[in-house]
Design an enzyme around this catalytic site. Structure first.
Site, PDB file in Angstrom:
ATOM      1  N   SER C   9      -6.278  -4.733   3.016  1.00  0.00           N
ATOM      2  CA  SER C   9      -5.895  -3.644   3.921  1.00  0.00           C
ATOM      3  C   SER C   9      -4.403  -3.344   3.891  1.00  0.00           C
ATOM      4  O   SER C   9      -3.967  -2.335   4.434  1.00  0.00           O
ATOM      5  CB  SER C   9      -6.334  -3.964   5.349  1.00  0.00           C
ATOM      6  OG  SER C   9      -5.682  -5.121   5.809  1.00  0.00           O
ATOM      7  N   GLY C  10      -3.630  -4.198   3.247  1.00  0.00           N
ATOM      8  CA  GLY C  10      -2.202  -3.903   3.101  1.00  0.00           C
ATOM      9  C   GLY C  10      -1.985  -2.827   2.049  1.00  0.00           C
ATOM     10  O   GLY C  10      -2.928  -2.374   1.391  1.00  0.00           O
ATOM     11  N   PHE C  11      -0.742  -2.415   1.900  1.00  0.00           N
ATOM     12  CA  PHE C  11      -0.461  -1.346   0.946  1.00  0.00           C
ATOM     13  C   PHE C  11      -0.798  -1.782  -0.484  1.00  0.00           C
ATOM     14  O   PHE C  11      -1.437  -1.052  -1.247  1.00  0.00           O
ATOM     15  CB  PHE C  11       1.008  -0.935   1.027  1.00  0.00           C
ATOM     16  CG  PHE C  11       1.362  -0.156   2.250  1.00  0.00           C
ATOM     17  CD1 PHE C  11       0.389   0.488   3.017  1.00  0.00           C
ATOM     18  CD2 PHE C  11       2.691  -0.040   2.665  1.00  0.00           C
ATOM     19  CE1 PHE C  11       0.723   1.226   4.149  1.00  0.00           C
ATOM     20  CE2 PHE C  11       3.043   0.706   3.785  1.00  0.00           C
ATOM     21  CZ  PHE C  11       2.054   1.332   4.524  1.00  0.00           C
ATOM     22  N   THR C  12      -0.370  -2.980  -0.867  1.00  0.00           N
ATOM     23  CA  THR C  12      -0.639  -3.443  -2.226  1.00  0.00           C
ATOM     24  C   THR C  12      -2.128  -3.684  -2.425  1.00  0.00           C
ATOM     25  O   THR C  12      -2.682  -3.381  -3.489  1.00  0.00           O
ATOM     26  CB  THR C  12       0.146  -4.740  -2.503  1.00  0.00           C
ATOM     27  OG1 THR C  12       1.506  -4.538  -2.119  1.00  0.00           O
ATOM     28  CG2 THR C  12       0.073  -5.112  -3.954  1.00  0.00           C
ATOM     29  N   CYS C 144       8.807  -6.623  -7.363  1.00  0.00           N
ATOM     30  CA  CYS C 144       9.155  -5.231  -7.657  1.00  0.00           C
ATOM     31  C   CYS C 144      10.617  -5.081  -8.077  1.00  0.00           C
ATOM     32  O   CYS C 144      10.912  -4.528  -9.132  1.00  0.00           O
ATOM     33  CB  CYS C 144       8.839  -4.346  -6.450  1.00  0.00           C
ATOM     34  SG  CYS C 144       9.436  -4.988  -4.871  1.00  0.00           S
ATOM     35  N   ASN C 307       7.101   0.781  -7.123  1.00  0.00           N
ATOM     36  CA  ASN C 307       6.979  -0.618  -6.709  1.00  0.00           C
ATOM     37  C   ASN C 307       5.539  -1.024  -6.419  1.00  0.00           C
ATOM     38  O   ASN C 307       5.191  -2.191  -6.508  1.00  0.00           O
ATOM     39  CB  ASN C 307       7.830  -0.876  -5.465  1.00  0.00           C
ATOM     40  CG  ASN C 307       7.395  -0.035  -4.296  1.00  0.00           C
ATOM     41  OD1 ASN C 307       7.333   1.193  -4.419  1.00  0.00           O
ATOM     42  ND2 ASN C 307       7.072  -0.641  -3.171  1.00  0.00           N
TER      43      ASN C 307
END
Lengths: 343, 343, 343, 343
Positions: C9-12, C144, C307
């Site tokens: 559920s995180g961005f990555t 990143c 990133n």
């Protein structure tokens, strides 16, 4: 199949180059640009710096299966014979062949040079008229703001919630890519950033498309806001008879449940509860949703697209896929990103 | 005169600290914040890093002439006795005293604890009811979206172009500062940047203010867009009788030509042809303009303010100036910037 | 092959879900999230609203071929046994297995729970150490900012223009997605928009990776700027001996001409003359370029990545492709967009 | 005193109009613009729509006390006689009179037409050379990026921490207003939004000012980032001898504690811990701060200004205030806003 992009250095042309290059069935054999002739495609479109293709003169069209014309309004009607000589199928992204009546061009544009061809062209908003597209040889991809508006309202007509006599206000918000690549003072970053700028308070040309294809007069106003890609249409609708949420879900599911590029988003949880351009940016998806305002007997419909994709280049490729009997989603599988910027 | 800001660490509170500190007749003697007690004002508001003042506990109010309350809705009604003990004049920026009828609080808010005080409060939108403000001791500054909407429509009522029975759609676009300083997922930069996000499709609380003070039901929808300060109201109005451009210029000039904080902008030249939040950002100006859509018998009215200024802190100071018989523009002379960002 | 995303559920994690779902050889069989358990993936990631998959509890891992762990630093080292029980190959996107020496974790992080595993892990920056990846079972995708920096400087080491004793200043600019999905005051749109904010003036953790894999001490400073995706590293390098443009072109072409995801951009024409995050946003491309400052005996190297892609999820999929002997670009063909927003 | 603004329709010219109009001692009697002759000042600068002044032809200069010239580089040197005939004091905001040696104009600009006047001009960066300004009749306001850089480094020279032989890397980030009002493709919103764009990798003209007034060679690189106003200089400094935090606080306080427009911000609490353009946007403040990187024997200095204010128009008014013996802060009291956009 061999494909060419005429007007390849503009924003829409660049998007077409990207989509055609990544398409499993098309080969990008030519991209034209007067301004950038002999320069690489990547010179104009940095995302395509890895492409080994140079812009060529639009006067020297290659023979191809499909030609995508991403030229300003008025250009295609002048060059349509050359386009049709070069290609079996012409997909025009300008307004030149979207409307069936020459009189509409007199009212909203600067007239039409080739009115006899209007009847041959198929308007391409597949959710509206998919059946007309197989085998079509002159296709006019629907305009961005019209596409967002029509997709929002279409189920209300298909389910007889609207008949065409009702009052509809459409308040559209668009990004800066709609203004094209040519720049200018009003488009400069310092002036254009952070705006809510009424740029077409009344009389926007896309009224003609909406009126033509939905059969309803609309009160249409467009604002420029701070995004690059994206068009969001908020339709304030006043039906003659009361309508329930269940009616609406029925209507929208009925129209769109089998559509590969339409998603419904109506008040669910999370941050993105209604349609938003950010949620579809870079993809060919449209999102549609609605809310009832019982106190005012109003229905509010939200519709969001990426104007460069579902509102132009993606819609054009979608139409070409249907015209040739290919998988409708071929070359259009990118789903967009999260999170994403302006978008 | 001595002035205090209660709720000084929020966005509106910071704007009040800035305005009071720069005001020729007010002295900022106290700014309260529970969260930042004993920290400098500049800790919360970097533009005020040079100020030599620390936040204090709101339980220890200093005796002042005027107290500005920039607390969330529901707080002022609880603490109004303490506020009135500390100050001759209380200017409340929340919704707690904006509406005269307790029933409206039941419908749009969570009820009201001190309904007996509602009749004592003066609503402060000086262009609407300046005459009630001199000597007022409990002032309720108008809400941001209501202010933008009322300023756009008021001349139509004053000139009898609207009577209150007409259909009015108000499509509002707002910046992120309206959400306050507390953050949260939906407010994060990655999620909030570049949005056109329907956040109050129907039932927005400011409907109550507009309805109360203009006497008309409105269809009201709010979108979040990518700016920080600013509220832009686009009012789609359908008058019963035809109206001309001359009528409109007459109405708007009649209402606003002597107003120090209202500018008309209607289709002039340059980049900024209609009202835009960018053109008023940081200032207490409102801009109002209009356009006729004869084909649809529609009038489109545009109104733009800085929600932190004309929509809250600036309006509060303006009201206090009138209450005390000061120059109306005292402390509010900043004209905004060009070019400017988000804004 | 079956694939799972832990921390979906995180961005990555969302980017991994997107990439795995679109990958020709991987099937996304599980995405875990404690916070959003049983909700659809589209609830957290609106671009994936069309996906028919719900988040599950990370305690119930499915058996898969490859598990991508997109959890915060410190989590993978605690759960590595469970990850390895569930999957043949674990690709970790946190810092937990990037550095070979436990002492580095004591200096830059909060120590390490499983130092005995560090020697088993392969650092994944394919341009640096592709040869170590085939068959690897524990892969640590490069960070990143380190990825951007290393890609910028690597050719200077491979061509012996730098030896490791020189002075190098790296001034990095990053977008808000690096801060993750959790929000917070400093990350709010109102505070974070339009910033140039020094957020890691000294002592950034990625110094450790750069130092470890290039063998040089660097002076490293990171600024937050107004974009969402993107990291741009500007490396100011002072070589001991004079270097010519020809030497530099030789070095960079030598290192990168066969790399599928590195593009050189050094002072060509058009708007995008040097590497820019916008030009690679949404793609797995890195762009690298340089300029000579003869007056100061300085070499300026620019390096730009997305990133979320080349700096994390894309790099992880690239590494998995190599580990399994797949086409390196499988699932990573998206080229980015033009024009595009924040990006 | 009577004041005129030559070049009033550009961004800097508009800022001067705003400042002079709001100045307690100056009266704005003329603003010139060829492009907008006879149009109101508000036509070009919407924040000044309420001003009752029209642009006039620069060939018809009124007689004034002070003339502010906001013309492009190279114009003032051609018209300096006319400017000096019209005004007792000329404050030039271009580079035309900033450098004392004609040879510097040969190296960094296109030479100089009136080298004999260079010795008469006073460079205006008041924190550097306030003593030279009283009574000056030809004043050259310092450039934006040079101002940010010099303000960051000046205390290190005044406190003998730097001698001029050290290595200094200055990595500058600037907003789009530095590019002026003329627009162009690279400046368009769609291309310019969200960038980190190296636009002057080496050889930037402001190197000459920094070198001239600090006596040190600097490695200088400028990036365009997504803001409109603002310049942020990050100076990476390598002193020959160790320096402590106490030394640094002593140096910076010693140089700036009595300066009305410099604020120190070095690692305090809150969201804005170091200098940021957002914190000073719209104001004449500069913020300066620093951090030590002991591991690399490096000192990192941050300096932030609003390029339109402290970097040009504000600095010019500040200098005029000193030249005429007025209160230094007259007309420059605006403190900036919080929260604020791009900024």
């Amino acid at each position: 199949m061999r494909a060419a992009v005429v007007g390849g250095s503009g924003f829409t042309g660049g998007e077409l180059c990207r989509l055609v290059d990544g398409h499993p069935d098309f080969e990008l054999v030519q991209a034209t640009s007067r301004e950038y002739e002999n320069k690489t495609v990547g010179h104009a479109h940095p995302n395509l710096r890895h492409l080994d293709l140079r812009f060529s003169d639009p006067a020297d069209l290659e023979s191809v299966d499909v030609l995508f014309a991403a030229t300003p309004h008025g250009v295609s009607m002048q060059h349509i014979d050359a386009f049709q000589d070069a290609a079996d199928t012409v997909v025009d992204l300008s307004a030149d062949f979207r409307l069936p009546e020459a009189s509409a061009y007199d009212e909203y544009y600067d007239g039409h040079d080739r009115p006899e061809l209007l009847a041959d062209a198929e308007y391409a908003l597949p959710e509206l008229n998919r059946d007309n597209l197989p085998g079509a040889t002159l296709i006019a991809a629907g305009g961005c703001n019209a596409t967002a508006s029509i997709l929002g309202l279409l189920p209300l007509f298909e389910a007889d919630i609207l008949s065409g006599d009702e009052r509809v206000v459409i308040d559209v918000k668009v990004g800066s890519s709609e203004g094209g690549a040519s720049g200018g003072k009003a488009a400069s970053h310092a002036e254009r950033s952070g705006v809510v700028r009424p740029y077409a308070p009344t009389g926007h040309r896309h009224e003609a498309e909406i009126s033509e294809y939905l059969g309803i007069d609309v009160s249409f106003t467009v604002h420029a806001v701070d995004m690059i890609r994206g068009a969001s249409a908020t339709c304030h609708v006043f039906p003659d008879s009361p309508v329930s949420k269940g009616d609406l879900w029925g209507a929208y599911r009925g129209s769109y449940e089998d559509e590969p590029f339409v998603r419904l988003a109506s008040g669910g949880g999370g941050v993105y509860r209604y349609p938003e351009p950010k949620a579809v940016a870079g993809s060919n998806f449209a999102e549609v949703g609605f809310e009832l305002d019982a106190a005012n007997k109003r229905l509010v419909v939200f519709s969001a697209i990426d104007n460069m994709m579902k509102g132009s280049a993606g819609q054009a490729v979608h139409a070409a896929n249907i015209a040739y009997g290919l998988d409708e989603t071929a070359g259009l599988e990118h789903t967009g990103l999260h999170p994403v910027g302006a978008p």
